[in-house]
Motif scaffolding. Structure first.
Motif, mmCIF file in Angstrom:
data_model
loop_
_atom_site.group_PDB
_atom_site.id
_atom_site.type_symbol
_atom_site.label_atom_id
_atom_site.label_comp_id
_atom_site.label_asym_id
_atom_site.label_seq_id
_atom_site.Cartn_x
_atom_site.Cartn_y
_atom_site.Cartn_z
ATOM 1 N N ARG A 236 25.762 36.826 37.333
ATOM 2 C CA ARG A 236 25.432 35.497 38.265
ATOM 3 C C ARG A 236 26.517 35.433 39.306
ATOM 4 N NH1 ARG A 236 23.712 30.968 34.133
ATOM 5 N NH2 ARG A 236 22.634 30.221 36.023
ATOM 6 N N ILE A 237 26.264 35.120 40.600
ATOM 7 C CA ILE A 237 27.118 34.742 41.479
ATOM 8 C C ILE A 237 27.819 33.452 41.170
ATOM 9 C CG2 ILE A 237 27.553 34.407 43.917
ATOM 10 C CD1 ILE A 237 25.372 36.078 44.548
ATOM 11 N N ALA A 238 29.013 33.459 41.407
ATOM 12 C CA ALA A 238 29.857 32.035 41.002
ATOM 13 C C ALA A 238 30.924 31.806 41.797
ATOM 14 C CB ALA A 238 30.228 32.280 39.478
ATOM 15 N N LEU A 239 31.373 30.890 42.004
ATOM 16 C CA LEU A 239 32.680 30.555 42.681
ATOM 17 C C LEU A 239 33.642 30.499 41.430
ATOM 18 C CD1 LEU A 239 32.440 27.350 44.905
ATOM 19 C CD2 LEU A 239 32.685 29.646 45.733
ATOM 20 N N ILE A 240 34.639 31.428 41.877
ATOM 21 C CA ILE A 240 35.829 31.823 40.745
ATOM 22 C C ILE A 240 37.041 31.334 41.374
ATOM 23 C CG2 ILE A 240 36.880 33.565 39.341
ATOM 24 C CD1 ILE A 240 33.936 33.137 38.691
ATOM 25 N N ASP A 241 37.499 30.216 40.924
ATOM 26 C CA ASP A 241 38.980 29.751 41.702
ATOM 27 C C ASP A 241 38.741 29.615 43.098
ATOM 28 O OD1 ASP A 241 40.284 29.402 39.167
ATOM 29 O OD2 ASP A 241 41.707 31.078 39.297
ATOM 30 N N GLY A 242 37.622 29.205 43.494
ATOM 31 C CA GLY A 242 37.353 28.930 44.907
ATOM 32 C C GLY A 242 36.974 30.168 45.696
ATOM 33 N N SER A 243 36.926 31.161 45.230
ATOM 34 C CA SER A 243 36.267 32.451 45.845
ATOM 35 C C SER A 243 35.111 33.009 45.217
ATOM 36 C CB SER A 243 37.192 33.723 45.919
ATOM 37 O OG SER A 243 38.367 32.947 46.541
ATOM 38 N N VAL A 244 34.348 33.969 46.065
ATOM 39 C CA VAL A 244 32.754 34.135 45.584
ATOM 40 C C VAL A 244 32.882 35.432 44.635
ATOM 41 C CG1 VAL A 244 30.723 34.780 46.139
ATOM 42 C CG2 VAL A 244 31.641 33.025 47.310
ATOM 43 N N GLY A 245 32.540 35.291 43.456
ATOM 44 C CA GLY A 245 32.629 36.448 42.598
ATOM 45 C C GLY A 245 31.409 36.446 41.665
ATOM 46 N N ALA A 246 31.225 36.848 40.319
ATOM 47 C CA ALA A 246 30.319 36.961 39.581
ATOM 48 C C ALA A 246 30.639 36.745 38.168
ATOM 49 C CB ALA A 246 29.281 38.287 39.684
ATOM 50 N N VAL A 247 29.833 36.297 37.276
ATOM 51 C CA VAL A 247 30.040 35.965 36.044
ATOM 52 C C VAL A 247 29.173 36.551 35.077
ATOM 53 C CG1 VAL A 247 29.227 33.606 36.166
ATOM 54 C CG2 VAL A 247 30.944 34.228 34.056
#
Length: 289
Positions: A236-247
């Motif tokens: 799932r797309i997520a903000l990771i420490d303020g940057s777009v990533g996935a989890v």
């Protein structure tokens, strides 16, 4: 009975705006819905015959509820920071329904969401209500318990902080690339994956991710594309420490985080993070379902 029906109809007409106010203030679907529902409960319990401006009354109530929730959130985070056990589970904030994704992308903007999180609750409320929803300072002052002049200063200070914030990553661009990559992966579109990856793209996995089954290092676009093609169903797309990533997560506990390095519109590297200690250090906000 007729009065209750009239209030219910009036409230439903104003719900989209109230939801937008709460979303902008809280950045969370569940919390925004709770705030709006609390406004309905207060409306239902109140004597509304003397209310001349129902929209303003409801906006004030939602603003107060959101302010209380933001202050409680800050107190809770401060308490957890002071008393957190090393074995505590990492937490993700789920903002995953389609309406919230649209609000984040189109109304708030991903970058603005990050900036707003740097403001204290009173600043955030003053800035959002005045600059976004044109609520007069006198009305905002009544919500936060300050004078209109002090409220104006709060909004001005928040505005300077927002406009003067150090340049943030182009989160909309990141979101577009990551979303396209995950969609291509789920659909098994190998050529599309290759087009989104830099030719020398790499994928690195930490020790925990390797134990789960990932390769320690994969080099080259074809190798990375082969791994993802037909997969990533649970990512799932997520903000990771303020940057777009996935989890990839189980319920609300993250299992693996995918950090993307994007250069010139292509994915240059993907880092898989699964170590519990590292996951606990990350600020994860799920964006898409």
């Amino acid at each position: 009975m007729q009065e209750n029906e009239r209030l219910a109809r009036a409230f439903e007409e104003k719900r989209p705006r109230l939801q937008a106010v709460a979303h902008r203030m809280l950045g969370s679907t569940d919390e925004a819905e709770d705030a709006v529902q609390e406004a309905w409960i207060r409306l239902h319990r109140s004597e509304t015959d003397s209310v001349e401006n129902l929209d303003g009354w409801l906006t004030t109530v939602v603003g107060r509820v959101c302010l209380d929730m933001l202050r409680a959130r800050n107190r809770r985070e401060e308490f957890l920071a002071e008393h957190a056990e090393p074995s505590g589970e990492p937490r993700t904030e789920d903002t995953s329904d389609p309406e919230q994704a649209a609000v984040l992308a189109d109304s708030v903007g991903l970058a603005m969401l990050v900036v707003l999180d740097t403001l204290d609750p009173d600043e955030r409320l003053a800035f959002v209500l005045h600059d976004t929803f044109a609520v007069p300072f006198a009305d905002i002052a009544a919500i936060i318990g300050r004078s209109p002049a002090a409220t104006r200063q709060l909004a001005s200070r928040a505005r300077r902080r927002v406009h003067g914030a150090s340049p943030l990553p182009d989160l909309q661009r990141q979101h577009k690339v990551v979303d396209a990559f995950l969609t291509a992966a789920r659909n098994g579109e190998f050529e599309r994956l290759l087009a989104l990856l830099a030719p020398d793209a790499t994928m690195n996995a930490d020790d925990t991710a390797v134990r789960i089954g990932a390769a320690p290092l994969t080099e080259g676009a074809k190798g990375v594309a082969s791994i993802f093609s037909g997969g990533a169903e649970a990512a799932r797309i997520a903000l990771i420490d303020g940057s777009v990533g996935a989890v990839w997560q189980s319920k609300v506990r993250p299992i693996v985080v995918f950090n993307f390095t994007i250069e010139d519109g292509k994915i240059a590297a993907i880092d898989l993070v699964a170590g519990p200690e590292r996951l606990r250090e990350l600020d994860i906000v799920v964006l898409d379902g």
